[in-house]
Write an enzyme that holds these catalytic residues in place. Structure first.
Site, PDB file in Angstrom:
ATOM      1  N   ASP A 182      -6.569  -5.026  38.526  1.00  0.00           N
ATOM      2  CA  ASP A 182      -7.648  -4.489  39.072  1.00  0.00           C
ATOM      3  C   ASP A 182      -8.612  -3.667  37.775  1.00  0.00           C
ATOM      4  O   ASP A 182      -9.300  -3.023  38.117  1.00  0.00           O
ATOM      5  CB  ASP A 182      -7.394  -3.298  39.982  1.00  0.00           C
ATOM      6  N   ASP A 189      -9.190 -11.038  46.127  1.00  0.00           N
ATOM      7  CA  ASP A 189      -9.958  -9.977  45.744  1.00  0.00           C
ATOM      8  C   ASP A 189     -10.190 -10.090  44.344  1.00  0.00           C
ATOM      9  O   ASP A 189     -11.077  -9.570  43.681  1.00  0.00           O
ATOM     10  CB  ASP A 189      -9.059  -8.831  46.001  1.00  0.00           C
TER      11      ASP A 189
HETATM   12  N1  GLY Z   1      -8.732  -5.011  46.812  1.00  0.00           N
HETATM   13  C1  GLY Z   1      -8.269  -4.488  47.775  1.00  0.00           C
HETATM   14  C2  GLY Z   1      -8.775  -4.540  49.103  1.00  0.00           C
HETATM   15  O1  GLY Z   1     -10.277  -5.185  49.246  1.00  0.00           O
HETATM   16  O2  GLY Z   1      -8.620  -3.823  50.054  1.00  0.00           O
END
Ligand code: GLY
Length: 403
Positions: free
Chosen positions: A118, A177
């Site tokens: 992340d 994501d």
């Molecule tokens: N990146 C985690 C979500 O979109 O919940």
């Protein structure tokens, strides 16, 4: 008014109904400034508790309405500093810049945290926006260090950056994501001239294009790979209704990710991919007329299920950018207008309420029972980004001022 005149009036004004005017941008930024001042007070009251020292950024309101803050290692830590940078970018008011610097400083430590993918969400939204707006050499170093750390998660056999560690059910999970984290890598190559980061980003985007998407251009959430052979082991939708369903935010991450990859590479395949994803979203029979999706396009209980405002905000921001590259410019621009108009009219919190958040009705992780129908900081971040992009388009500028 006689019925026939009323109908004529409606028909004449129909094209204007979804237009988001410059006045609307101004009005909603004023609202965002006021709400953010309120949020800062909430932050101060949490920080008054000595036990809160690791908490750095707001994330959501829990089911009891309690203001939830997170430490820098949380994937959502960069969004609030990012919002402060957006407020500075829009208003040019140095007070917002000083606050943005203060909250960004809390996130910098993440540049050496290699146990998460992340990095972009945390560091690019905070430090990355800070560098874009100030060209501070210190921020440049942090971005480069963060990109180096993120690169350690790349496996050349798989051709992807690993998303999660220490999850028993997966060997090498990659989630859609993760496309958003590539922006940091593209920036690192721009800043250093070292193409390593760019090549990793491109490899990741290509692998996801090959394995994450179905024939209709909806995407799975998680692809699990064998890290030794690169073989696909499982295709799943962990945060959605079912493995074969289309989790709303996942579709929005894909749209945003491939639009950004086209900006960075000019590879037409990415543009086409973004257009195909947009087609999936906007031709989906389960997309409500107001364009704010339910949390998963395939939940059989639709319409009696929560929306996900965050998915709509991410998509709106992406669509403004996509409109500047695509032959479907008008359509994408007007869809983005409609989304931010709807969000601003029907999904905002009451002014002065919800502890300073901007938008209601996002869904974080429904299968886990977490953050359902709640204000969540990333919805607010992409909403503000979309408002800024709209403003830049009004001024005839590119949606984002990278150089
Ligand atoms: N990146 C985690 C979500 O979109 O919940």
């Amino acid at each position: 008014m006689k019925i026939k005149y009323f109908v004529a009036f409606l028909l004449l004004n129909l094209p204007a109904i979804n237009v988001f005017s410059q006045t609307d941008v101004v009005k909603n930024f004023l609202f965002a400034e006021k709400q953010t001042r309120l949020m800062l007070k909430e932050v101060d009251s949490v920080k008054a508790d000595p036990g809160s020292s690791v908490l750095v950024s707001p994330r959501t309101l829990n089911a009891d309405g309690k203001f939830v803050m997170v430490p820098s290692k949380d994937w959502c830590s960069g969004f609030f500093p990012g919002e402060l940078w957006f407020l500075y970018e829009y208003t040019k008011d140095k007070t917002w810049m000083e606050l943005a610097k203060k909250f960004t400083a809390n996130i910098e430590v993440e540049k050496t945290n290699g146990i998460t993918h992340d990095m972009g969400f945390k560091l690019y939204n905070s430090v990355g926006n800070g560098y874009r707006l100030t060209k501070d050499a210190h921020y440049k170093e942090v971005i480069i260090e963060g990109a180096k750390t993120l690169s350690t998660r790349f496996n050349p056999v798989v051709g992807s950056i690993k998303s999660w560690d220490n999850r028993k059910q997966w060997k090498f999970p990659v989630i859609i994501d993760n496309m958003l984290n590539l922006e940091l890598l593209f920036e690192a190559t721009r800043l250093t001239g070292d193409s390593t980061y760019y090549k990793i980003a491109v490899a990741h985007a290509n692998t996801a294009m090959k394995n994450h998407f179905r024939a209709d251009y909806s995407s799975y959430h998680v692809i699990d790979y064998d890290p030794e052979t690169g073989k696909v082991l499982h295709k799943q939708t962990h945060q959605g209704y079912a493995d074969e369903s289309a989790w709303a935010r996942g579709q929005a991450w894909g749209l945003y990710g491939y639009t950004m990859c086209y900006r960075e590479t000019h590879n037409k395949a990415y543009l086409q991919q973004a257009e195909n994803i947009a087609k999936f979203i906007f031709s989906n029979p389960n997309l409500p007329a107001d364009l704010i999706p339910y949390w998963d396009y395939n939940d059989p209980a639709i319409p009696n299920v929560p929306r996900d405002v965050s998915a709509a905000a991410v998509a709106a921001s992406a669509l403004y950018e996509l409109s500047t590259y695509s032959k479907n410019a008008k359509d994408y621009h007007s869809k983005a207008d409609k989304i931010i108009k709807t969000l601003s009219t029907h999904y905002q919190v009451q002014a002065g309420g919800s502890k300073g958040f901007l938008l209601l009705h996002s869904t974080g992780h429904k299968p886990a029972g977490s953050e359902i129908d709640a204000p969540i900081i990333y919805a607010d971040y992409y909403y503000l980004e979309a408002l800024l992009r709209k403003q830049r388009l009004y001024k005839g500028q590119p949606v984002i001022n990278i150089n």
